[in-house]
Design an enzyme around this catalytic site. Structure first.
Site, PDB file in Angstrom:
ATOM      1  N   ASP A 239       0.524  -1.297   0.074  1.00  0.00           N
ATOM      2  CA  ASP A 239       0.003  -0.071   0.263  1.00  0.00           C
ATOM      3  C   ASP A 239       1.120   1.109  -0.163  1.00  0.00           C
ATOM      4  OD1 ASP A 239      -2.111  -1.928   0.044  1.00  0.00           O
ATOM      5  OD2 ASP A 239      -2.826  -1.221   2.223  1.00  0.00           O
ATOM      6  N   CYS A 380     -19.044  21.503 -17.855  1.00  0.00           N
ATOM      7  CA  CYS A 380     -20.323  20.733 -18.549  1.00  0.00           C
ATOM      8  C   CYS A 380     -21.807  20.938 -17.914  1.00  0.00           C
ATOM      9  CB  CYS A 380     -19.836  19.178 -18.180  1.00  0.00           C
ATOM     10  SG  CYS A 380     -21.180  18.712 -19.671  1.00  0.00           S
ATOM     11  N   GLY A 382     -21.817  21.387 -14.452  1.00  0.00           N
ATOM     12  CA  GLY A 382     -21.863  22.833 -13.925  1.00  0.00           C
ATOM     13  C   GLY A 382     -21.997  24.165 -14.492  1.00  0.00           C
ATOM     14  N   MET A 383     -21.291  24.153 -15.636  1.00  0.00           N
ATOM     15  CA  MET A 383     -21.186  25.346 -16.352  1.00  0.00           C
ATOM     16  C   MET A 383     -22.681  25.512 -16.715  1.00  0.00           C
ATOM     17  SD  MET A 383     -19.776  26.471 -20.367  1.00  0.00           S
ATOM     18  CE  MET A 383     -21.020  27.168 -21.255  1.00  0.00           C
ATOM     19  N   ARG A 469     -25.846  16.172 -23.718  1.00  0.00           N
ATOM     20  CA  ARG A 469     -26.488  16.476 -24.930  1.00  0.00           C
ATOM     21  C   ARG A 469     -27.247  17.605 -25.044  1.00  0.00           C
ATOM     22  NH1 ARG A 469     -28.261  11.337 -26.190  1.00  0.00           N
ATOM     23  NH2 ARG A 469     -27.414  10.376 -24.197  1.00  0.00           N
ATOM     24  N   HIS A 514     -14.826  18.942 -20.628  1.00  0.00           N
ATOM     25  CA  HIS A 514     -14.418  18.241 -19.460  1.00  0.00           C
ATOM     26  C   HIS A 514     -13.153  18.416 -20.080  1.00  0.00           C
ATOM     27  CE1 HIS A 514     -17.978  16.491 -17.817  1.00  0.00           C
ATOM     28  NE2 HIS A 514     -18.573  16.448 -19.225  1.00  0.00           N
ATOM     29  N   GLU A 516     -10.977  17.959 -16.960  1.00  0.00           N
ATOM     30  CA  GLU A 516     -10.356  17.384 -16.323  1.00  0.00           C
ATOM     31  C   GLU A 516      -9.650  15.659 -17.058  1.00  0.00           C
ATOM     32  OE1 GLU A 516     -13.480  17.147 -16.286  1.00  0.00           O
ATOM     33  OE2 GLU A 516     -14.638  15.735 -16.026  1.00  0.00           O
TER      34      GLU A 516
HETATM   35  N1  GLN Z   1     -26.469  16.921 -19.087  1.00  0.00           N
HETATM   36  C1  GLN Z   1     -25.648  17.403 -19.515  1.00  0.00           C
HETATM   37  C2  GLN Z   1     -26.121  17.583 -20.939  1.00  0.00           C
HETATM   38  O1  GLN Z   1     -26.541  16.367 -21.166  1.00  0.00           O
HETATM   39  C3  GLN Z   1     -24.170  18.034 -19.052  1.00  0.00           C
HETATM   40  C4  GLN Z   1     -23.719  16.649 -18.808  1.00  0.00           C
HETATM   41  C5  GLN Z   1     -22.286  15.966 -18.479  1.00  0.00           C
HETATM   42  O2  GLN Z   1     -21.741  17.006 -17.521  1.00  0.00           O
HETATM   43  N2  GLN Z   1     -21.576  15.421 -19.254  1.00  0.00           N
HETATM   44  O3  GLN Z   1     -25.323  18.210 -21.262  1.00  0.00           O
END
Ligand code: GLN
EC number: 6.3.4.2
Length: 542
Positions: A239, A380, A382-383, A469, A514, A516
């Protein structure tokens, strides 16, 4: 010549096979070899795209738009080599291809069976496209003994038989539990696991044993004897404090040397591990600490945000600070005032997400960050929530919402039905399939000169990975910009919003992609580096 290392797991799941594979790849890479990593997933989903992150962890998206297992994230972070669609396959996809062919009549009347048709398809996948690689590391998901894993184990057994001698190795990762009442590390579970493996025709060449203390000589001898493995090939996987210590720890335990020995390769000079030492040192001895709130909805399973937490660590490495995380279920903010939860924290991050549950809580978190001048990073979803927040609180559009949650008179975030992929138009219908139909993978975006985000990237042309989406509705751009929420980046054709920022705020950035997914310990992503730098500034204020 390409050599194969098959990595299987036994005893229990969650031993970190993906990390083990990634760390071995890093060690071989440090010796100058060209390495490829691939993952075989025995579950029936065609890909993990439709699986809940709370069950299976994060869905890792590749540049070429595949929704893959999170282990591919480890592979990328440890080797720096971008993963692709062809690095991950599932039982579901194998069957989908076979059944499509069967319906077409391609099998000319044959009875389609697991052996040879399924196993042949697996073998073809594993052996394809490996030219130019010295080593191909193939990880098999799950543990030995799982029913759905059997065709994969059979396929890798056959590859061993059919390949030139000395070109395949089987590495089995197991657990040596410490039993306090006996005061011993126990070898029996490993013996049983190897027995299971041997019963399906696979003799491991190397054992990688997870343990919380060194393996005493007696136990090592026992493992060698009962598992029919050379004693020197019983490798201790102790570990460690940070995952970035794993390559160094394996090196110490002799894993790379033993692998080379198995293939009859003389170890060249010492592996070049300087950069791993630097990272390990930085993680161990930071000069400060910041605390970031992650306001999300899958906070129960940390694997749901794997790349995100790694990217934050990288941001910490870049700023020489430890990044502590405060996980907050966003639904809490729908019942309670966020202030007591967020007060004194140095940054707020609202990550990607799907569906209505907890959305209002995220909107509240965005508002708190905006009003209190706390660094805010919206990724995403969050925006999207940050834009809804601005529409409601700053532009007075009280009914502002996302059509993801149902019909709304003010669709500030709406369904994405058409977009350009290179020179081609992609179209989606509202009632289409959910699997594999989002805007996925790498897309270019253009940042506006003079914006904070352009300054952070040090340029205006970027490429980042997407998985969504819905999109922020351009129809609201003007009225939001008038209130200080700048649409700082768009798709190259100017039609899709990609990034936003509040002008009168020290650090408030939302991105539709994304970032990250592309951060690496050696190359922290500029947005995470900058976000943590802003958190450091904030930490001096509170
Ligand atoms: N649900 C949102 C969309 O489909 C954001 C997706 C996400 O955060 N990856 O646009």
């Amino acid at each position: 010549m390409t050599r194969y290392v098959f990595i299987t797991g036994g005893v229990v799941s969650s031993l970190g096979k993906g990390l083990a594979a990634a760390a071995l790849a890093a060690l071989l890479q440090a010796r100058g070899y060209k390495v490829r990593l691939r993952k075989l997933d025995p579950y029936l989903n065609v890909d993990p795209g439709t699986m809940s992150p709370t069950q299976h962890g994060e869905v890792f998206v590749t540049d070429d738009g595949a929704e893959t297992d999170l282990d591919l994230g480890h592979y990328e972070r440890f080797t720096g080599v971008p993963a692709s669609k062809s690095d991950n396959i599932t039982t579901g996809r194998i069957y989908q291809d076979i059944i499509t062919k069967e319906r077409r009549g391609d099998y000319l009347g044959a009875t389609i069976q697991v052996i040879p048709h399924v196993t042949n398809a697996i073998k073809a996948f594993v052996l394809d496209g490996n030219e130019g690689f010295d080593f191909v590391l193939v990880e098999i998901g799950g543990t030995v003994g799982d029913i759905e894993g059997l065709p994969f184990f059979e396929a890798i057994r056959q590859i061993g038989q059919e390949s030139p001698r000395g070109t395949c190795a089987y590495l089995h990762l197991t657990l040596l539990p410490y039993i306090p009442s006996a005061g011993e590390l126990k070898t029996k579970p490993t013996q049983h696991s190897v027995k299971e493996l041997r019963s399906i025709g696979i003799q491991p060449d190397l054992l990688l044993c997870r343990c919380d203390r060194p393996i005493p000589a007696d136990e090592r001898r026992k493992l060698g004897l009962f598992c029919n493995v050379r004693e020197s090939a019983v490798i201790e996987a102790l570990d460690v404090a940070s995952i970035y210590d794993v390559p160094l720890s394996y090196r110490e335990a002799g894993l790379d040397r033993e692998v080379l020995d198995h293939f009859g390769l003389a170890p060249n000079a010492e592996p070049e591990l300087g950069r791993w030492r630097t990272i390990s040192e930085r993680v161990k001895n930071p000069e400060g600490e910041v605390t970031i709130a992650i306001v999300g909805k899958y906070t129960g399973l940390k694997d749901a945000y794997k790349s995100l937490t790694e990217a934050l660590t990288h941001g910490g490495i870049a700023n020489n600070v430890r990044v502590k995380l405060e996980w907050i279920e966003s639904e809490v903010f729908e019942r309670e005032d966020p202030a007591p939860f967020l007060e004194g924290l140095h940054g707020i991050l609202v990550p990607g997400g799907f569906g209505q549950r907890g959305a209002e809580g995220k909107i509240r978190a965005a508002r708190y960050a905006r009003e209190r001048n706390i660094p805010y990073f919206g990724i995403c979803f969050g925006m999207q929530m940050a834009v809804i927040e601005a529409a409601r609180s700053l532009a007075g559009i009280e009914a502002a919402n996302s059509t993801e949650f149902g019909d709304t008179p003010e669709p500030v975030v709406g369904l994405l039905t058409e977009w350009m992929k290179g020179n081609e138009l992609e179209r989606r219908a509202a009632e289409g399939d959910l699997g594999g139909t989002m805007r996925l993978g790498a897309y270019r975006a253009s940042l506006k000169e003079g914006t904070k985000i352009a300054q952070i990237y040090g340029g205006t042309e970027i490429s980042e990975r997407h998985r969504h989406r819905y999109e922020v509705n351009m129809a609201y751009r003007e009225c939001l910009e008038a209130k200080g929420l700048r649409f700082s980046g768009t798709s190259p054709d100017g039609l899709l919003p990609e990034t936003v920022e509040h002008e009168n705020h020290p650090w408030f950035i939302g991105v539709q992609f994304h970032p990250e997914l592309k951060s690496r310990p050696f190359e922290p992503h500029p947005l995470f580096k900058s976000f943590i730098a802003a958190a450091v500034v904030q930490s001096r204020l509170v």
